[in-house]
Motif scaffolding. Structure first.
Motif, PDB file in Angstrom:
ATOM      1  N   LEU A  88       0.864  -1.162   0.000  1.00 51.55           N
ATOM      2  CA  LEU A  88       0.000   0.000   0.000  1.00 51.55           C
ATOM      3  C   LEU A  88       0.907   1.219   0.000  1.00 51.55           C
ATOM      4  O   LEU A  88       1.772   1.348   0.870  1.00 51.55           O
ATOM      5  CB  LEU A  88      -0.865  -0.030   1.262  1.00 51.55           C
ATOM      6  CG  LEU A  88      -1.928   1.032   1.450  1.00 51.55           C
ATOM      7  CD1 LEU A  88      -2.976   0.933   0.352  1.00 51.55           C
ATOM      8  CD2 LEU A  88      -2.581   0.853   2.808  1.00 51.55           C
ATOM      9  N   GLY A  89       0.784   2.075  -1.003  1.00 51.88           N
ATOM     10  CA  GLY A  89       1.568   3.297  -1.015  1.00 51.88           C
ATOM     11  C   GLY A  89       2.544   3.392  -2.165  1.00 51.88           C
ATOM     12  O   GLY A  89       2.385   2.753  -3.202  1.00 51.88           O
ATOM     13  N   ASN A  90       3.561   4.182  -1.942  1.00 49.88           N
ATOM     14  CA  ASN A  90       4.525   4.562  -2.969  1.00 49.88           C
ATOM     15  C   ASN A  90       5.633   3.518  -3.105  1.00 49.88           C
ATOM     16  O   ASN A  90       6.624   3.544  -2.371  1.00 49.88           O
ATOM     17  CB  ASN A  90       5.112   5.932  -2.618  1.00 49.88           C
ATOM     18  CG  ASN A  90       6.062   6.444  -3.656  1.00 49.88           C
ATOM     19  OD1 ASN A  90       6.392   5.769  -4.628  1.00 49.88           O
ATOM     20  ND2 ASN A  90       6.528   7.670  -3.445  1.00 49.88           N
ATOM     21  N   LEU A 136       4.959   7.226   2.084  1.00 49.22           N
ATOM     22  CA  LEU A 136       4.822   5.979   2.826  1.00 49.22           C
ATOM     23  C   LEU A 136       4.600   4.799   1.888  1.00 49.22           C
ATOM     24  O   LEU A 136       3.862   4.901   0.901  1.00 49.22           O
ATOM     25  CB  LEU A 136       3.620   6.075   3.784  1.00 49.22           C
ATOM     26  CG  LEU A 136       3.200   4.799   4.521  1.00 49.22           C
ATOM     27  CD1 LEU A 136       4.280   4.338   5.496  1.00 49.22           C
ATOM     28  CD2 LEU A 136       1.883   5.027   5.249  1.00 49.22           C
ATOM     29  N   LEU A 137       5.259   3.702   2.236  1.00 44.85           N
ATOM     30  CA  LEU A 137       4.974   2.410   1.625  1.00 44.85           C
ATOM     31  C   LEU A 137       4.777   1.427   2.763  1.00 44.85           C
ATOM     32  O   LEU A 137       5.608   1.349   3.671  1.00 44.85           O
ATOM     33  CB  LEU A 137       6.120   1.945   0.723  1.00 44.85           C
ATOM     34  CG  LEU A 137       5.966   0.547   0.121  1.00 44.85           C
ATOM     35  CD1 LEU A 137       4.754   0.470  -0.807  1.00 44.85           C
ATOM     36  CD2 LEU A 137       7.237   0.138  -0.612  1.00 44.85           C
ATOM     37  N   LEU A 149      -0.392   8.106   9.356  1.00 45.60           N
ATOM     38  CA  LEU A 149       0.018   7.233   8.258  1.00 45.60           C
ATOM     39  C   LEU A 149      -0.798   7.513   7.008  1.00 45.60           C
ATOM     40  O   LEU A 149      -0.267   7.503   5.898  1.00 45.60           O
ATOM     41  CB  LEU A 149      -0.122   5.762   8.667  1.00 45.60           C
ATOM     42  CG  LEU A 149       0.839   5.263   9.738  1.00 45.60           C
ATOM     43  CD1 LEU A 149       0.463   3.862  10.177  1.00 45.60           C
ATOM     44  CD2 LEU A 149       2.272   5.314   9.243  1.00 45.60           C
ATOM     45  N   GLU A 150      -2.071   7.770   7.179  1.00 47.01           N
ATOM     46  CA  GLU A 150      -2.943   8.071   6.040  1.00 47.01           C
ATOM     47  C   GLU A 150      -2.470   9.335   5.319  1.00 47.01           C
ATOM     48  O   GLU A 150      -2.400   9.372   4.096  1.00 47.01           O
ATOM     49  CB  GLU A 150      -4.392   8.240   6.514  1.00 47.01           C
ATOM     50  CG  GLU A 150      -5.402   8.332   5.404  1.00 47.01           C
ATOM     51  CD  GLU A 150      -5.515   7.064   4.578  1.00 47.01           C
ATOM     52  OE1 GLU A 150      -5.567   7.195   3.335  1.00 47.01           O
ATOM     53  OE2 GLU A 150      -5.553   5.968   5.146  1.00 47.01           O
ATOM     54  N   VAL A 183       7.068  -2.150   7.428  1.00 46.92           N
ATOM     55  CA  VAL A 183       6.929  -3.564   7.112  1.00 46.92           C
ATOM     56  C   VAL A 183       6.191  -4.222   8.268  1.00 46.92           C
ATOM     57  O   VAL A 183       6.649  -4.183   9.411  1.00 46.92           O
ATOM     58  CB  VAL A 183       8.303  -4.232   6.874  1.00 46.92           C
ATOM     59  CG1 VAL A 183       8.129  -5.683   6.458  1.00 46.92           C
ATOM     60  CG2 VAL A 183       9.093  -3.470   5.806  1.00 46.92           C
ATOM     61  N   LEU A 184       5.048  -4.807   7.956  1.00 50.67           N
ATOM     62  CA  LEU A 184       4.186  -5.387   8.982  1.00 50.67           C
ATOM     63  C   LEU A 184       4.467  -6.872   9.194  1.00 50.67           C
ATOM     64  O   LEU A 184       4.856  -7.577   8.262  1.00 50.67           O
ATOM     65  CB  LEU A 184       2.715  -5.213   8.594  1.00 50.67           C
ATOM     66  CG  LEU A 184       2.235  -3.780   8.392  1.00 50.67           C
ATOM     67  CD1 LEU A 184       0.791  -3.778   7.906  1.00 50.67           C
ATOM     68  CD2 LEU A 184       2.372  -2.982   9.671  1.00 50.67           C
ATOM     69  N   ALA A 185       4.204  -7.339  10.408  1.00 49.32           N
ATOM     70  CA  ALA A 185       4.300  -8.761  10.744  1.00 49.32           C
ATOM     71  C   ALA A 185       2.887  -9.344  10.840  1.00 49.32           C
ATOM     72  O   ALA A 185       2.619 -10.264  11.593  1.00 49.32           O
ATOM     73  CB  ALA A 185       5.059  -8.945  12.055  1.00 49.32           C
ATOM     74  N   ARG A 186       1.989  -8.777  10.077  1.00 49.34           N
ATOM     75  CA  ARG A 186       0.588  -9.209   9.993  1.00 49.34           C
ATOM     76  C   ARG A 186       0.058  -8.704   8.658  1.00 49.34           C
ATOM     77  O   ARG A 186       0.792  -8.080   7.895  1.00 49.34           O
ATOM     78  CB  ARG A 186      -0.222  -8.643  11.153  1.00 49.34           C
ATOM     79  CG  ARG A 186      -0.169  -7.129  11.224  1.00 49.34           C
ATOM     80  CD  ARG A 186      -0.934  -6.584  12.423  1.00 49.34           C
ATOM     81  NE  ARG A 186      -0.742  -5.176  12.610  1.00 49.34           N
ATOM     82  CZ  ARG A 186      -1.286  -4.215  11.885  1.00 49.34           C
ATOM     83  NH1 ARG A 186      -2.084  -4.500  10.889  1.00 49.34           N
ATOM     84  NH2 ARG A 186      -1.059  -2.949  12.136  1.00 49.34           N
TER      85      ARG A 186
END
Length: 165
Positions: free
Chosen positions: A10-12, A99-100, A90-91, A77-80
């Motif tokens: 999601l994002g750039n 943001l990526l 963040l939005e 980077v998410l762990a979910r």
């Protein structure tokens, strides 16, 4: 959201072309380390590139707040799986192209466990051009990750000893 080698992005995605500095800190980083982290942040934001992290520990979340406030590019980077909605800061960063968000997990994965965090951190290292470790608690997950860092990847430490910032 785009599906790919990750569970989603999601994002750039153009941020992946920038010099990426990974930032890590153990959960129990000494409180005084915030001053050193702030100094590193101010030097970091003066140049190009972006910061990549899971932004999960208290000091990492503090850094996230500074990055968002400064409008500095970052890769989360998410762990979910990807969330249905992002926090307002963040939005806004997403809307500005700063943001990526990456994850290798499906949206149905809603909680990060130790193993997923370990995998996420290894992925952050693989994507990063350089690594900054604010503090790695002796014997902890981050200390183990540091012992596995690839030879030749630039690494710097803000705090060498466990008790002193």
């Amino acid at each position: 959201m785009k599906q790919g080698s990750f569970g989603g992005t999601l994002g750039n995605r153009g941020l992946l072309q920038l010099h990426k500095t990974a930032f890590f800190a153990s959960h129990d980083a000494p409180a005084g380390l915030t001053v050193l982290a702030r100094g590193w942040f101010e030097r970091c934001c003066g140049g190009g590139g972006c910061v990549i992290s899971g932004f999960q520990t208290p000091l990492e979340r503090t850094l996230l707040g500074w990055l968002l406030e400064a409008g500095h590019p970052l890769v989360l980077v998410l762990a979910r799986g990807l969330p249905l909605a992002l926090a307002p800061g963040l939005e806004r960063a997403l809307e500005r192209g700063e943001l990526l968000v990456l994850t290798r997990y499906a949206a149905s994965v809603t909680h990060a466990c130790r193993d997923k965090c370990r995998q996420r951190n290894r992925h952050v290292v693989a994507l990063a051009d350089a690594v900054v470790v604010a503090y790695a608690a002796p014997g902890g997950e981050l200390a183990r990750l540091c012992a596995e860092l690839p030879a030749g990847k630039p690494v710097s430490y803000l705090c060498e000893s466990p008790g002193a910032p």
